[in-house]
Write a protein that holds these residues in place. Structure first.
Motif, PDB file in Angstrom:
ATOM      1  N   CYS A  23      -5.730 -50.683  53.240  1.00 36.11           N
ATOM      2  CA  CYS A  23      -6.789 -49.685  53.089  1.00 36.11           C
ATOM      3  C   CYS A  23      -6.697 -48.678  54.232  1.00 36.11           C
ATOM      4  O   CYS A  23      -6.447 -49.055  55.376  1.00 36.11           O
ATOM      5  CB  CYS A  23      -8.154 -50.375  53.107  1.00 36.11           C
ATOM      6  SG  CYS A  23      -9.503 -49.205  52.922  1.00 36.11           S
ATOM      7  N   PHE A  51     -11.074 -47.124  56.831  1.00 35.05           N
ATOM      8  CA  PHE A  51     -11.710 -47.439  58.118  1.00 35.05           C
ATOM      9  C   PHE A  51     -13.223 -47.246  58.106  1.00 35.05           C
ATOM     10  O   PHE A  51     -13.783 -46.486  58.900  1.00 35.05           O
ATOM     11  CB  PHE A  51     -11.076 -46.622  59.265  1.00 35.05           C
ATOM     12  CG  PHE A  51      -9.675 -47.074  59.581  1.00 35.05           C
ATOM     13  CD1 PHE A  51      -9.448 -48.125  60.457  1.00 35.05           C
ATOM     14  CD2 PHE A  51      -8.578 -46.489  58.959  1.00 35.05           C
ATOM     15  CE1 PHE A  51      -8.162 -48.567  60.727  1.00 35.05           C
ATOM     16  CE2 PHE A  51      -7.295 -46.924  59.212  1.00 35.05           C
ATOM     17  CZ  PHE A  51      -7.088 -47.961  60.105  1.00 35.05           C
ATOM     18  N   CYS A  52     -13.894 -47.909  57.184  1.00 34.30           N
ATOM     19  CA  CYS A  52     -15.353 -47.966  57.251  1.00 34.30           C
ATOM     20  C   CYS A  52     -15.688 -48.600  58.605  1.00 34.30           C
ATOM     21  O   CYS A  52     -14.963 -49.498  59.057  1.00 34.30           O
ATOM     22  CB  CYS A  52     -15.908 -48.813  56.110  1.00 34.30           C
ATOM     23  SG  CYS A  52     -15.478 -48.109  54.518  1.00 34.30           S
ATOM     24  N   TYR A  75     -17.586 -50.723  59.868  1.00 28.76           N
ATOM     25  CA  TYR A  75     -17.895 -52.156  60.048  1.00 28.76           C
ATOM     26  C   TYR A  75     -16.739 -53.074  59.668  1.00 28.76           C
ATOM     27  O   TYR A  75     -16.814 -54.271  59.866  1.00 28.76           O
ATOM     28  CB  TYR A  75     -19.090 -52.538  59.149  1.00 28.76           C
ATOM     29  CG  TYR A  75     -18.883 -52.135  57.705  1.00 28.76           C
ATOM     30  CD1 TYR A  75     -18.167 -52.931  56.838  1.00 28.76           C
ATOM     31  CD2 TYR A  75     -19.377 -50.916  57.236  1.00 28.76           C
ATOM     32  CE1 TYR A  75     -17.945 -52.524  55.532  1.00 28.76           C
ATOM     33  CE2 TYR A  75     -19.155 -50.512  55.939  1.00 28.76           C
ATOM     34  CZ  TYR A  75     -18.438 -51.319  55.090  1.00 28.76           C
ATOM     35  OH  TYR A  75     -18.193 -50.922  53.809  1.00 28.76           O
ATOM     36  N   CYS A  76     -15.655 -52.515  59.107  1.00 29.77           N
ATOM     37  CA  CYS A  76     -14.737 -53.362  58.346  1.00 29.77           C
ATOM     38  C   CYS A  76     -13.443 -53.661  59.102  1.00 29.77           C
ATOM     39  O   CYS A  76     -12.810 -52.770  59.679  1.00 29.77           O
ATOM     40  CB  CYS A  76     -14.430 -52.669  57.023  1.00 29.77           C
ATOM     41  SG  CYS A  76     -13.381 -53.653  55.960  1.00 29.77           S
ATOM     42  N   PRO A 135      -8.764 -52.945  57.250  1.00 32.40           N
ATOM     43  CA  PRO A 135      -7.583 -52.118  57.533  1.00 32.40           C
ATOM     44  C   PRO A 135      -6.710 -52.702  58.656  1.00 32.40           C
ATOM     45  O   PRO A 135      -5.498 -52.511  58.664  1.00 32.40           O
ATOM     46  CB  PRO A 135      -8.186 -50.776  57.957  1.00 32.40           C
ATOM     47  CG  PRO A 135      -9.509 -50.744  57.267  1.00 32.40           C
ATOM     48  CD  PRO A 135     -10.003 -52.160  57.310  1.00 32.40           C
ATOM     49  N   HIS A 167      -8.024 -51.773  48.030  1.00 35.21           N
ATOM     50  CA  HIS A 167      -8.658 -50.467  47.786  1.00 35.21           C
ATOM     51  C   HIS A 167      -8.017 -49.917  46.519  1.00 35.21           C
ATOM     52  O   HIS A 167      -7.117 -49.069  46.542  1.00 35.21           O
ATOM     53  CB  HIS A 167      -8.438 -49.543  48.994  1.00 35.21           C
ATOM     54  CG  HIS A 167      -9.318 -48.341  48.980  1.00 35.21           C
ATOM     55  ND1 HIS A 167      -8.896 -47.104  48.566  1.00 35.21           N
ATOM     56  CD2 HIS A 167     -10.629 -48.210  49.310  1.00 35.21           C
ATOM     57  CE1 HIS A 167      -9.901 -46.249  48.668  1.00 35.21           C
ATOM     58  NE2 HIS A 167     -10.962 -46.894  49.110  1.00 35.21           N
ATOM     59  N   ARG A 208     -18.874 -44.358  55.142  1.00 32.92           N
ATOM     60  CA  ARG A 208     -18.609 -44.360  53.698  1.00 32.92           C
ATOM     61  C   ARG A 208     -18.550 -42.896  53.266  1.00 32.92           C
ATOM     62  O   ARG A 208     -19.256 -42.057  53.828  1.00 32.92           O
ATOM     63  CB  ARG A 208     -19.719 -45.097  52.928  1.00 32.92           C
ATOM     64  CG  ARG A 208     -19.891 -46.543  53.331  1.00 32.92           C
ATOM     65  CD  ARG A 208     -18.743 -47.401  52.922  1.00 32.92           C
ATOM     66  NE  ARG A 208     -18.726 -47.687  51.492  1.00 32.92           N
ATOM     67  CZ  ARG A 208     -17.739 -48.367  50.893  1.00 32.92           C
ATOM     68  NH1 ARG A 208     -16.697 -48.801  51.582  1.00 32.92           N
ATOM     69  NH2 ARG A 208     -17.793 -48.613  49.607  1.00 32.92           N
TER      70      ARG A 208
HETATM   71  S1  SF4 Z   1     -14.999 -51.689  53.198  1.00 34.59           S
HETATM   72 FE1  SF4 Z   1     -13.384 -51.360  51.661  1.00 34.59          FE
HETATM   73  S2  SF4 Z   1     -12.969 -49.171  51.790  1.00 34.59           S
HETATM   74 FE2  SF4 Z   1     -14.032 -49.681  53.677  1.00 34.59          FE
HETATM   75  S3  SF4 Z   1     -12.418 -50.139  55.183  1.00 34.59           S
HETATM   76 FE3  SF4 Z   1     -13.029 -52.093  54.243  1.00 34.59          FE
HETATM   77  S4  SF4 Z   1     -11.573 -52.384  52.566  1.00 34.59           S
HETATM   78 FE4  SF4 Z   1     -11.464 -50.207  53.152  1.00 34.59          FE
END
Ligand code: SF4
Length: 413
Positions: free
Chosen positions: A134, A137-138, A140-141, A144, A179, A254
């Motif tokens: 992905c 780079f949201c 919180y996530c 990636p 993704h 987002r």
């Molecule tokens: S929440 Fe989904 S879109 Fe956002 S960085 Fe994580 S995997 Fe990617």
């Protein structure tokens, strides 16, 4: 990994019933709880299999190898890209008899990892992964960092695999990716998810194509005008919303607003009258005030998802959100989770009750204890009391009862 071991002459044993020589824990790191469970599993397998070689692999190993390196129970820590060479790594360990840590920089990985011919144990539905990584780079996530950049599976390889499983009698495929909307973006040719779906729709024997979690922005009029022509597409869509408040969405990085999301839900409902929408929501994101939470609640009431998966925010080390001020306490997160779970249960029950006395088409799975269960095209779980075996068949069913999680039906003769 199972397949790799089998090809090399190893026997796979049931970890709950037998002592094994090698134990692999495929770890997850999506939340703090996932990390903790991964560590617990590693300790548990070592305790039970005292002389076994213990291997930690998967996303937790990929992202936080230093934490696993310290655990004395573990002999090998392998990153996600090392899974395909797992047997070689184990054999190297046996030769050297010394702890192996092999976690490569996954951000450099450019190709989709083809795993070769996979054998399926499922008879009804097969999950086909067509995309990895992905670039979003949201804030919180961790994904990636754990899965690297986007890479798509060659279209011919996907089609050949689905043709092969269709010949084995599987009727439904679930197309997934980290993704999914990015499918094809790394190809030189102009191919996207919709092109892939059009090709899958032509495969004989496959009756249903279900889409895994989908990023909302892929749903446009143009996309829908092509999608609506595909008669095998299931009318259930999981669109990750994460928050119903624009300010929170911005902090989450987002890339849509709530009004854009509402429009997307409208488009889907316009094209598919029976569509079911589900989503994921994070509660207690850093800085989420009572007002912001209220905005989320009101937006969710308006959209009326069939089901919502609620996640209390879990800080992941190395992400931007983990360093944000105004982290929310556990108590508030639990309270907000509870409120949204109640709303989700209510929506699901209301929808299920509307199905009473109606007839639906169900693809049945394995029967168990006098019951057989299956799903409708829009992914409602239907249970029927019967001793007949309708496994892997689509039948018409009359709905006679409604619970929160499922509905009860009678198979029409
Ligand atoms: S929440 Fe989904 S879109 Fe956002 S960085 Fe994580 S995997 Fe990617």
């Amino acid at each position: 990994m199972i397949q790799k071991f089998q090809e090399n002459g190893y026997n796979i044993v049931d970890i709950d019933k037998e002592i094994s020589d090698i134990c692999i824990v495929n770890t997850c790191t999506v939340t703090n709880i996932a990390d903790r469970k991964s560590r617990q599993s590693l300790r548990k397998v070592k305790e039970k299999n005292k002389n076994a070689i213990i291997v930690a692999t998967g996303c937790y190993a990929q992202s936080y190898k230093e934490e696993l390196e310290k655990m004395k129970e573990i002999d090998l820590v392998l990153g996600n890209e090392e899974k395909k060479d797992i047997v070689n790594h184990i054999e190297e360990f046996l030769r050297l008899n010394k702890k192996i840590i092999c976690v490569k920089d996954i951000s450099k990985q450019k190709e989709f990892d083809e795993l070769g011919e996979i054998s399926y144990t499922e008879k009804t539905r097969a999950v086909i992964k067509v995309q990895d990584g992905c670039n979003q780079f949201c804030s919180y996530c961790i994904i990636p960092y754990a899965r690297g950049r986007i890479r798509s599976r060659n279209i011919e390889n996907v089609i050949n695999e689905i043709k092969r499983i269709a010949q084995n009698g599987i009727k439904e495929v679930v197309i997934t990716g980290i993704h999914l909307a990015s499918y094809g973006k790394d190809f030189e040719q102009n191919i996207g998810l919709i092109d892939l779906l059009e090709k899958i729709n032509e495969i004989d024997g496959i009756l249903r194509i279900r889409l895994g979690s989908l990023e909302p922005q892929i749903i446009t009029e143009e996309f829908m005008q092509r999608l609506i022509k595909l008669n095998k597409i299931c009318h259930s869509f999981h669109l990750s919303l994460q928050s119903g408040c624009d300010e929170t969405l911005k902090r989450m990085n987002r890339k849509y607003t709530t009004s854009e999301f509402a429009e997307i839900a409208n488009i889907l409902r316009k094209y598919y009258k029976d569509v079911i929408l589900t989503t994921d929501i994070i509660v207690g994101f850093p800085g989420e005030t009572e007002e912001e939470f209220k905005e989320t609640y009101d937006f969710l009431e308006k959209i009326k998802f069939y089901k919502m998966h609620i996640f209390p925010y879990s800080p992941r080390k190395g992400t931007i959100a983990a360093k944000m001020p105004n982290q929310i306490s556990g108590d508030i997160k639990s309270k907000r989770s509870k409120t949204l779970i109640e709303l989700s249960d209510k929506n699901q029950k209301d929808y299920n009750e509307k199905l009473l006395e109606k007839n639906v088409k169900v693809l049945f799975e394995e029967p168990k204890n006098g019951y057989i269960k299956g799903h409708t095209s829009n992914f409602i779980l239907v249970k029927c009391k019967t001793n007949q075996n309708f496994e892997n068949q689509i039948k018409s069913v009359k709905i006679i009862g409604a619970e929160i999680e499922d509905v009860i039906g009678e198979v029409n003769s």
